[in-house]
Every structure is written in structure tokens, then in C-alpha cells.
Design an enzyme around this catalytic site. Structure first.
Site, PDB file in Angstrom:
ATOM      1  N   LYS A   1      -2.615   5.870  -4.588  1.00 56.80           N
ATOM      2  CA  LYS A   1      -3.755   6.774  -4.331  1.00 56.80           C
ATOM      3  C   LYS A   1      -3.575   8.116  -5.029  1.00 56.80           C
ATOM      4  O   LYS A   1      -2.456   8.631  -5.122  1.00 56.80           O
ATOM      5  CB  LYS A   1      -3.915   6.995  -2.818  1.00 56.80           C
TER       6      LYS A   1
ATOM      7  N   HIS B   1      -7.685   9.413  -2.406  1.00 57.59           N
ATOM      8  CA  HIS B   1      -7.073   9.371  -1.068  1.00 57.59           C
ATOM      9  C   HIS B   1      -7.993   9.963   0.009  1.00 57.59           C
ATOM     10  O   HIS B   1      -8.150   9.391   1.079  1.00 57.59           O
ATOM     11  CB  HIS B   1      -5.738  10.118  -1.111  1.00 57.59           C
TER      12      HIS B   1
ATOM     13  N   ASP C   1       0.852  -1.201   0.000  1.00 57.66           N
ATOM     14  CA  ASP C   1       0.000   0.000   0.000  1.00 57.66           C
ATOM     15  C   ASP C   1       0.883   1.245   0.000  1.00 57.66           C
ATOM     16  O   ASP C   1       1.623   1.487   0.949  1.00 57.66           O
ATOM     17  CB  ASP C   1      -0.894   0.008   1.251  1.00 57.66           C
TER      18      ASP C   1
ATOM     19  N   TYR D   1       3.002   9.783  -0.349  1.00 56.65           N
ATOM     20  CA  TYR D   1       4.047   9.241   0.518  1.00 56.65           C
ATOM     21  C   TYR D   1       5.463   9.513  -0.018  1.00 56.65           C
ATOM     22  O   TYR D   1       6.433   9.346   0.704  1.00 56.65           O
ATOM     23  CB  TYR D   1       3.875   7.723   0.745  1.00 56.65           C
TER      24      TYR D   1
HETATM   25  P1  NDP Z   1       0.057   1.473  11.921  1.00 54.57           P
HETATM   26  O1  NDP Z   1      -1.114   1.327  12.807  1.00 54.57           O
HETATM   27  O2  NDP Z   1       0.357   0.451  10.892  1.00 54.57           O
HETATM   28  O3  NDP Z   1       1.282   1.639  12.911  1.00 54.57           O
HETATM   29  C1  NDP Z   1       2.596   1.805  12.485  1.00 54.57           C
HETATM   30  C2  NDP Z   1       3.433   2.023  13.756  1.00 54.57           C
HETATM   31  O4  NDP Z   1       3.397   0.833  14.551  1.00 54.57           O
HETATM   32  C3  NDP Z   1       4.865   2.319  13.452  1.00 54.57           C
HETATM   33  O5  NDP Z   1       5.315   3.264  14.410  1.00 54.57           O
HETATM   34  C4  NDP Z   1       5.559   0.976  13.657  1.00 54.57           C
HETATM   35  O6  NDP Z   1       6.882   1.186  14.106  1.00 54.57           O
HETATM   36  C5  NDP Z   1       4.718   0.361  14.768  1.00 54.57           C
HETATM   37  N1  NDP Z   1       4.670  -1.108  14.683  1.00 54.57           N
HETATM   38  C6  NDP Z   1       4.398  -1.860  13.594  1.00 54.57           C
HETATM   39  N2  NDP Z   1       4.412  -3.165  13.882  1.00 54.57           N
HETATM   40  C7  NDP Z   1       4.705  -3.250  15.209  1.00 54.57           C
HETATM   41  C8  NDP Z   1       4.876  -4.338  16.089  1.00 54.57           C
HETATM   42  N3  NDP Z   1       4.746  -5.601  15.672  1.00 54.57           N
HETATM   43  N4  NDP Z   1       5.183  -4.055  17.387  1.00 54.57           N
HETATM   44  C9  NDP Z   1       5.320  -2.785  17.818  1.00 54.57           C
HETATM   45  N5  NDP Z   1       5.164  -1.714  17.011  1.00 54.57           N
HETATM   46  C10 NDP Z   1       4.862  -1.946  15.717  1.00 54.57           C
HETATM   47  O7  NDP Z   1      -0.051   2.948  11.268  1.00 54.57           O
HETATM   48  P2  NDP Z   1       0.066   3.562   9.804  1.00 54.57           P
HETATM   49  O8  NDP Z   1      -0.381   4.943   9.928  1.00 54.57           O
HETATM   50  O9  NDP Z   1       1.395   3.341   9.216  1.00 54.57           O
HETATM   51  O10 NDP Z   1      -1.033   2.770   8.950  1.00 54.57           O
HETATM   52  C11 NDP Z   1      -0.744   1.636   8.170  1.00 54.57           C
HETATM   53  C12 NDP Z   1      -0.782   1.969   6.695  1.00 54.57           C
HETATM   54  O11 NDP Z   1      -2.064   2.454   6.309  1.00 54.57           O
HETATM   55  C13 NDP Z   1       0.138   3.117   6.287  1.00 54.57           C
HETATM   56  O12 NDP Z   1       1.490   2.777   6.316  1.00 54.57           O
HETATM   57  C14 NDP Z   1      -0.416   3.457   4.939  1.00 54.57           C
HETATM   58  O13 NDP Z   1      -0.004   2.525   3.956  1.00 54.57           O
HETATM   59  C15 NDP Z   1      -1.911   3.364   5.230  1.00 54.57           C
HETATM   60  N6  NDP Z   1      -2.489   4.661   5.613  1.00 54.57           N
HETATM   61  C16 NDP Z   1      -3.474   5.196   4.814  1.00 54.57           C
HETATM   62  C17 NDP Z   1      -4.041   6.406   5.112  1.00 54.57           C
HETATM   63  C18 NDP Z   1      -5.096   6.943   4.231  1.00 54.57           C
HETATM   64  O14 NDP Z   1      -5.458   8.129   4.395  1.00 54.57           O
HETATM   65  N7  NDP Z   1      -5.606   6.185   3.289  1.00 54.57           N
HETATM   66  C19 NDP Z   1      -3.625   7.209   6.280  1.00 54.57           C
HETATM   67  C20 NDP Z   1      -2.615   6.552   7.074  1.00 54.57           C
HETATM   68  C21 NDP Z   1      -2.101   5.333   6.745  1.00 54.57           C
HETATM   69  P3  NDP Z   1       8.192   0.844  13.196  1.00 54.57           P
HETATM   70  O15 NDP Z   1       7.888   1.227  11.767  1.00 54.57           O
HETATM   71  O16 NDP Z   1       9.255   1.688  13.835  1.00 54.57           O
HETATM   72  O17 NDP Z   1       8.412  -0.625  13.364  1.00 54.57           O
END
Ligand code: NDP
Length: 275
Positions: free
Chosen positions: A77, A110, A47, A52
Site C-alpha cells: 500500500k 492506504h 497483505d 508496516y
Molecule cells: P485481526 O482482526 O486480523 O486480528 C488480529 C488479532 O487477532 C491479533 O491480536 C491476533 O493475535 C488475534 N488472532 C488471530 N487469529 C486468532 C485466533 N485464531 N484465535 C484467537 N486470536 C486470534 O486484525 P488486524 O488489524 O491485524 O487486521 C488484519 C490485517 O488487515 C492486518 O494484519 C493488515 O494486513 C490489514 N489491515 C489493513 C488496514 C488498512 O488500513 N488497510 C488497517 C488494519 C489492518 P496473535 O497475532 O497474537 O495470534
């Protein structure tokens, strides 16, 4: 190696892997490494978004993986400032050029962004249907759409609505309405960007199931039928987040997590977002 990730059917007859790797806030100088790890671990669904700034690096990782294109599912998006049909066309072509692909598997509007761009998302949806007819996007959907935004669209029904959704913001009314319309929910910020991982109920269920908090939450999304796209830049976490297909939460555990909703949004409200 590829994981045996179950597919979810979409209303256009296509299917989408129920787990993908998120790439929001994965900086361009790290995105190729992160996506390469995810593909090595066995993810086949990525995704990304024009916003991004990492589509080129996502595309590099895809190209270098050698994985056949038809085994991959790539979502990108259309950004808010590109809703006008001619701008949308520039937008999708630029995304495809950066990704190094001739089509994406799923193209999403988006945000509806009515505060800043009025009802331009309606014309964008007309143009998205044209992109689908031309084969630039196999499937088309939306993101951050409330029911009223969906009601304003003409023509095809979006196959997915990618929205913020996690245990502390579980969006039951929107979910029920999407189910009624046959629109698949894709959960963004599925882990609440880490915040829901420290919840006491989640910790107890993790202990009882001998899984991690992240695996418990991802499993909760999957058992509700959502597509889930957790993001991590760390190999151990990318692996951990993928090991969610060999256990099941009980109905009582699902209900306990359902009870954590506090309508606690991380991101913007689609109706009032000012970007
Ligand atoms: P998430 O809920 O996926 O959380 C990501 C965070 O959680 C990061 O800080 C990561 O840290 C941490 N994390 C991930 N796995 C673990 C684990 N197993 N244990 C502990 N911490 C963990 O948030 P996102 O906002 O990134 O959402 C996911 C995806 O959704 C985005 O990346 C994007 O592709 C999409 N998205 C879409 C949006 C939209 O408007 N359509 C808006 C926001 C997101 P680290 O990376 O340091 O491991």
C-alpha cells in the site's frame, strides 16, 4: 503444501485468493518467521504495506520459500504522505525494492486522508493507473475509501476497497454500494482484533459447528463474498484460520452473525482520520 484456497474474480479480469495473511503490527524482526509459517501452511496471499515497516522481511520469506512468483499474491500500500505523483513513484519503487519483487499483484492507496492531505488521493489514483500500465502493479485498488472518495476518482474503477469490517462493524451500506459498483470488499480487522471472538452468539455457533470462534467469523466473511486477511503471529492460529473451506454456516447462522452489528469501529473514520 498449498491450501486449495478459492479465488475471487476482480473487475479487471484478474483474481485474488479469498484468504490471505495480514501483517499489520507484525514487527520486522518477526515478519519473516510469520510469513514463512503462513507459506508453509499453504497461504499464498500476503497483505503488507509500506507503513508496516516489514516489507523487507516479507520479501525475504517469499524469496526463501522457493514458491514460484506466479503462485503468490502480494499486496502492498501507498502511504498517505506519498500521494503526490512523484512521491507515489518513489513509494512504489521503494516497496518493490524492499520486497525484492518487480511487481506487486495489488497496490492500494492506504487511506484517502483528506483531513491532512486534501484531495491528493485523486492525483495518486491517476498515478496508480500509470503504475498498472507499466506493470509495476498488476491490479490497483483503494483502502478506507468512503463513497464520496470513490466518486472523486477518474479513470478506472478500483478493483478492491480494503476496509474495516467484522461482525460488530459490518458496514452494510458501504458493502451494498461496493457490490453495485463491482468493487470487491477486503475485510481488515476481520476478527475485530480479537474482540468479536468472545461474543456469545459466535461461541454458540462455534459449538454447534465444532469450529473455533475465529473459524466461524472467517467463514462468515467468506460466505458474504469478502476477501479476508486475518493476522496472527502464532503457528497454531495461522493454521486454525486457514481451515475454513470444509464447512458451511447455515443461512440462520449467517443471519445471527449479521445481527451482531453495533457500528463498532476499531480504527479511524476515513473521513476524519488525522494521519
Ligand atoms: P485481526 O482482526 O486480523 O486480528 C488480529 C488479532 O487477532 C491479533 O491480536 C491476533 O493475535 C488475534 N488472532 C488471530 N487469529 C486468532 C485466533 N485464531 N484465535 C484467537 N486470536 C486470534 O486484525 P488486524 O488489524 O491485524 O487486521 C488484519 C490485517 O488487515 C492486518 O494484519 C493488515 O494486513 C490489514 N489491515 C489493513 C488496514 C488498512 O488500513 N488497510 C488497517 C488494519 C489492518 P496473535 O497475532 O497474537 O495470534
Amino acid at each position: 503444501m498449498s491450501l486449495d484456497i478459492p479465488l475471487r474474480a476482480m473487475s479487471d479480469g484478474k483474481s485474488i485468493p479469498s484468504l490471505g495473511i495480514g501483517t499489520y503490527l507484525v514487527p520486522p524482526n518477526d515478519a519473516a518467521r510469520v510469513v514463512a509459517i503462513a507459506l508453509q501452511v499453504g497461504y499464498r496471499h500476503i497483505d503488507t504495506a509500506a507503513l508496516y515497516g516489514n516489507e523487507r522481511e516479507v520479501g525475504m520469506a517469499i524469496a526463501e520459500s522457493g514458491i514460484p512468483r506466479d503462485e503468490l499474491f502480494v499486496t502492498t500500500k501507498l502511504w498517505n504522505s506519498e500521494h503526490e505523483p512523484d512521491k507515489a513513484r518513489v513509494g512504489i519503487n521503494a516497496s518493490l525494492e524492499r520486497l525484492g519483487l518487480d511487481h506487486v499483484d495489488l497496490y492500494l492507496i492506504h487511506w484517502p486522508a483528506p483531513r491532512v492531505y486534501g484531495d491528493s488521493y485523486i492525483a495518486a489514483w491517476d498515478e496508480m493507473q500509470e503504475f498498472k500500465r507499466e506493470g509495476l502493479a498488476t491490479s490497483i485498488g483503494v483502502s478506507n475509501f468512503n463513497v464520496e472518495h470513490l466518486d472523486n476518482l477518474n479513470g478506472e474503477t478500483p478493483v478492491v476497497n480494503q476496509v474495516e469490517l467484522h461482525p460488530s462493524f459490518s458496514q452494510v451500506p458501504l458493502r451494498d454500494e461496493m457490490a453495485r459498483r463491482g468493487i470487491l470488499i477486503e475485510s481488515w480487522a476481520p476478527l475485530d482484533r480479537g474482540a468479536d471472538l468472545t461474543d456469545e452468539t459466535i461461541a454458540q455457533i462455534a459449538e454447534a459447528t465444532e469450529r473455533t470462534p475465529a473459524q466461524v467469523i472467517i467463514r462468515w466473511h467468506l460466505q458474504h463474498g469478502f476477501v479476508v486477511i486475518p493476522k496472527s503471529i502464532n503457528r497454531p492460529r495461522i493454521e486454525e484460520n486457514s481451515k475454513v473451506f470444509d464447512f458451511e454456516l447455515t443461512p440462520a447462522q449467517m443471519q445471527a452473525i449479521d445481527g451482531l452489528n453495533r457500528d463498532n469501529r476499531q480504527g479511524a473514520d476515513p473521513a476524519t482520520a488525522d494521519f
